[in-house]
Scaffold this motif. Structure first.
Motif, short mmCIF file in Angstrom:
data_model
loop_
_atom_site.label_atom_id
_atom_site.label_comp_id
_atom_site.label_asym_id
_atom_site.label_seq_id
_atom_site.Cartn_x
_atom_site.Cartn_y
_atom_site.Cartn_z
N THR A 440 -56.85 -12.26 -19.43
CA THR A 440 -57.49 -13.44 -19.02
C THR A 440 -56.68 -14.23 -17.51
O THR A 440 -55.29 -13.75 -16.76
CB THR A 440 -58.00 -14.45 -19.76
N GLU A 441 -57.45 -14.45 -16.20
CA GLU A 441 -57.12 -15.47 -14.99
C GLU A 441 -56.04 -16.20 -14.75
O GLU A 441 -54.92 -15.84 -14.23
CB GLU A 441 -58.35 -15.88 -13.92
N ASP A 442 -56.06 -16.53 -15.53
CA ASP A 442 -54.79 -17.44 -16.35
C ASP A 442 -53.74 -17.15 -17.06
O ASP A 442 -52.57 -18.13 -16.23
CB ASP A 442 -55.35 -18.89 -17.93
N LEU A 443 -53.68 -16.14 -17.10
CA LEU A 443 -52.19 -15.22 -17.51
C LEU A 443 -51.31 -14.74 -16.49
O LEU A 443 -49.99 -14.01 -16.47
CB LEU A 443 -52.86 -14.62 -18.71
N LEU A 444 -52.23 -14.81 -15.44
CA LEU A 444 -51.70 -13.78 -14.31
C LEU A 444 -51.53 -14.70 -12.77
O LEU A 444 -51.03 -16.30 -13.16
CB LEU A 444 -53.25 -12.86 -13.34
N ASN A 445 -50.05 -14.36 -12.19
CA ASN A 445 -49.67 -15.32 -11.28
C ASN A 445 -50.15 -14.62 -9.42
O ASN A 445 -49.69 -14.02 -9.08
CB ASN A 445 -48.31 -14.85 -11.30
N THR A 446 -51.24 -15.19 -9.34
CA THR A 446 -52.19 -14.50 -8.37
C THR A 446 -51.59 -14.79 -6.94
O THR A 446 -51.53 -13.96 -5.77
CB THR A 446 -54.03 -15.32 -8.32
N ARG A 487 -57.25 -3.03 -3.99
CA ARG A 487 -56.89 -4.67 -4.01
C ARG A 487 -56.96 -4.43 -5.75
O ARG A 487 -56.65 -5.97 -6.03
CB ARG A 487 -58.40 -4.64 -3.54
N CYS A 488 -56.35 -3.74 -6.28
CA CYS A 488 -56.89 -3.90 -8.04
C CYS A 488 -55.71 -4.99 -8.11
O CYS A 488 -54.40 -4.23 -7.90
CB CYS A 488 -57.17 -3.24 -8.70
N MET A 489 -55.36 -5.66 -9.02
CA MET A 489 -54.35 -6.25 -9.06
C MET A 489 -53.55 -6.18 -11.17
O MET A 489 -52.02 -6.95 -11.36
CB MET A 489 -54.59 -8.03 -9.71
N SER A 490 -53.81 -4.93 -10.87
CA SER A 490 -53.17 -4.31 -12.47
C SER A 490 -53.41 -5.33 -13.26
O SER A 490 -52.37 -5.41 -14.51
CB SER A 490 -52.23 -3.59 -12.40
N CYS A 491 -54.37 -5.84 -13.81
CA CYS A 491 -54.43 -6.98 -15.09
C CYS A 491 -53.65 -6.92 -16.18
O CYS A 491 -54.51 -5.59 -16.92
CB CYS A 491 -55.91 -7.63 -15.11
N GLY A 492 -52.81 -7.32 -17.19
CA GLY A 492 -52.72 -7.03 -18.09
C GLY A 492 -51.30 -5.74 -18.38
O GLY A 492 -51.33 -5.77 -19.66
N ASN A 493 -51.32 -4.19 -17.24
CA ASN A 493 -50.30 -3.60 -17.74
C ASN A 493 -48.98 -3.67 -16.38
O ASN A 493 -49.93 -3.98 -14.47
CB ASN A 493 -51.13 -2.52 -17.16
N CYS A 494 -48.32 -3.42 -16.40
CA CYS A 494 -47.03 -3.11 -15.37
C CYS A 494 -47.25 -2.11 -14.62
O CYS A 494 -47.44 -1.09 -14.97
CB CYS A 494 -45.62 -3.24 -16.46
N GLY A 538 -49.30 -10.34 -16.09
CA GLY A 538 -49.38 -10.77 -17.12
C GLY A 538 -49.62 -10.37 -18.34
O GLY A 538 -50.01 -9.33 -19.14
N ALA A 539 -48.00 -9.37 -17.48
CA ALA A 539 -47.82 -8.09 -19.11
C ALA A 539 -46.30 -8.03 -19.41
O ALA A 539 -46.08 -7.49 -20.36
CB ALA A 539 -47.38 -6.88 -17.79
N ILE A 540 -45.99 -9.52 -19.41
CA ILE A 540 -45.12 -9.49 -20.88
C ILE A 540 -45.69 -11.08 -21.20
O ILE A 540 -46.20 -11.82 -20.93
CB ILE A 540 -44.01 -10.23 -19.72
N LYS A 541 -44.67 -11.12 -22.40
CA LYS A 541 -45.31 -12.11 -23.71
C LYS A 541 -44.82 -12.41 -23.67
O LYS A 541 -43.48 -11.94 -24.82
CB LYS A 541 -46.55 -11.67 -24.33
#
Length: 547
Positions: A440-446, A487-494, A538-541
């Motif tokens: 989700t967007e809240d897991l990213l540092n845009t 432009r893809c931000m690779s959400c959730g994947n390193c 958001g690929a680290i938890k």
């Protein structure tokens, strides 16, 4: 000099004992540890066809268009078609919209599909299994199932009741949205894989046809071609046509009988396509009568926007009460608390020369009358989680089953059914892949991503739109398709940006080399969480140490 007892009471990490400072395993102080993980990109999650969108965008942004195309083809055999007609829920879910605008996913998919046709890329078929599957319906669901079944090595024969393959892609989507040379090329590729398409053949009894053709399984993908009627009092000679019939006649180069002032009754995609067709054939501005308000119309938003741009007139919260000569009497409605229209008893007349009903379509389920173990409810066939009906070996999808009636959904059903049919024929069980948590967007540092406005696809000017059936929306070229993919931000994947490696205060991260990502040296990681906080995608938890 202080006594040794004082020295030894200090933390071991700051003593001056030989070898102690650098080799101290400071990870023992940790209460939480970081882990690398792959989260599910929201675009992938939203795609009814189950495409790995992020993966093929990744290939595209490196300029490896063939690899990107092949990644799409793992899930969807019609990329150039889908790049034109999909209603793109992936873009609605795209996290990039929180930064500037969503990635133009379908514009890149369209470009890749065009590349596949241009360079004649093909997909290999599987080793022959000796099994033969019957598919009923050569629309998007049937074509998708046949394609994937050939990849598994099964023989496939599609039976299609009309003179051309394509289903609703051909019979309900006009050429200005989907050029027929693109549709024909992608169908031809599937045929070249060994899929046999038998045209002008209606399957009237599925069990008899299976027995006669010695088929081992069947997938039913009959489209919703039967128009819904409405009893409107009509006095005079105003022609009353069915929207789906108008579009079919247009495809067959038959007279559509559209003339003068066209009045269309309905608020779905078919109504929009009929109205836009009328502007091209008559030169008059058609009126579309819609029972619901603008925000609750059944048509997809971009379809309505395109119709309005082409000067189609919408009359929302109206219903037709009667037709007398050229006069069409409308009753005004108001939206109730639940959005359902309520009659007001107030009327207004408009004039018209032709009335077209576009109130939705149903599926003809007559081919299942000899299958008492198949459950039919509210005009649809009930299937289990494997897309199989109550009759072993007979599967169904697309418009026939309870679901959203879209091209993308049908393609996804075809793929899912093919996988389960393959398992059924091998006497195995198809186990779906595990789904990860959504990025989700809240897991990213845009803020780590550069501003990059979306690439706008060129469109025909209004005059050329209204005078012909040329495609109204243009495509991307190699330069701007590459830009749009990036432009893809690779959400959730390193994507190996090195942020975690650079911010770690303990040098507790090891780079494993290009494409291999990183690993944590937990002996030295104190669990400060700086890596997780600074990861752009958001690929680290952080997880508790005792997990």
């Amino acid at each position: 000099m202080r006594p040794d007892s004082i020295l030894q009471s200090k933390p071991f990490a700051i003593t001056l004992d030989v070898g102690s400072s650098l080799l101290n395993k400071t990870g023992t102080w940790r209460t939480e540890r970081p882990v690398y993980l792959d989260r599910l990109p929201p675009c992938n999650h939203a795609c009814p066809a189950g495409e790995n969108i992020q993966a093929w965008l990744g290939y595209a942004e490196e300029g490896d268009y063939e690899a990107a195309w092949r990644q799409i083809m793992e899930d969807n055999p019609l990329p150039t078609v889908m790049g034109r007609v999909c209603y793109h829920p992936c873009e609605g879910a795209c996290n990039r919209a929180a930064l500037d605008e969503a990635v133009g996913i379908i514009s890149v998919e369209r470009f890749l599909g065009n590349q596949g046709i241009k360079y004649g890329w093909t997909v290999p078929v599987g080793e022959p299994t000796g099994k033969h599957v019957m598919v009923v319906g050569a629309g998007p669901g049937g074509l998708s199932a046949a394609y994937h079944l050939r990849r598994f090595g099964h023989e496939v024969t599609i039976f299609e009741s009309t003179p051309k393959a394509g289903g609703m892609l051909r019979w309900s989507i006009p050429k200005y949205r989907l050029p027929r040379e693109k549709l024909n090329a992608e169908i031809a590729r599937i045929e070249e894989m060994g899929v046999k398409i038998v045209l002008d053949t209606m399957v009237e009894d599925v069990q008899s046809s299976m027995k006669e053709g010695q088929f081992d399984a069947a997938f039913l993908a009959v489209g919703a071609h039967s128009p819904r009627g409405l009893d409107i009092p009509v006095t005079g000679e105003m022609p009353v046509l069915e929207g789906i019939t108008v579009l079919r006649d247009l495809e067959l180069d038959k007279p559509t009988h559209l003339r003068g002032q066209v009045v269309v009754y309905g608020g779905g995609n078919t109504a929009m396509d009929v109205a836009r067709t009328a502007t091209r054939l008559t030169g008059f501005k058609p009126k579309v009568i819609v029972r619901r308000d603008r925000d609750r119309m059944a048509a997809h938003e971009f379809e309505v926007d395109e119709a309005l741009f082409e000067k189609v007139e919408l009359l929302n919260l109206r219903t037709i009460k009667q037709v007398d000569g050229r006069s069409v009497t409308l009753e005004k409605m108001v939206a109730g608390e639940n959005g359902r229209p309520q009659a007001t008893g107030q009327y207004e007349p408009i004039e018209g020369d032709v009335l077209v009903l576009a109130l939705g379509q149903d599926v003809d389920l007559g081919l299942l009358e000899g299958c008492p173990d198949v459950t039919i409810s509210q005009g649809t066939v009930l299937v289990d989680s494997e897309m199989m009906t109550g009759h072993p070996g007979i599967f169904a999808g697309g418009d026939m089953v309870p679901s959203e009636r879209t091209v993308t959904t049908a393609i996804g059903h075809g793929k899912k059914a093919a996988r389960n049919i393959d398992a059924y024929l091998r006497e195995e069980t198809c186990v779906p892949a595990e789904k990860h948590e959504i990025a989700t967007e809240d897991l990213l540092n845009t803020w780590y991503y550069s501003d990059a406005d979306r690439t706008v696809q060129p469109t025909l000017e209004i005059i050329r739109r209204q005078t012909g059936f040329a495609e109204v929306v243009g495509g991307l070229d190699e330069s701007n398709a590459l830009f749009e993919a990036r432009r893809c931000m690779s959400c959730g994947n390193c994507f190996e940006c090195d942020n975690c490696y650079g911010v770690c205060p303990d040098n507790a991260i090891t780079k494993l080399g290009p494409g291999k990502r990183f690993e944590f040296k937990y002996d030295y990681c104190k669990g400060c969480a700086m890596c997780a906080a600074e990861c752009p995608c958001g690929a680290i938890k952080m997880v508790p140490e005792d997990i």
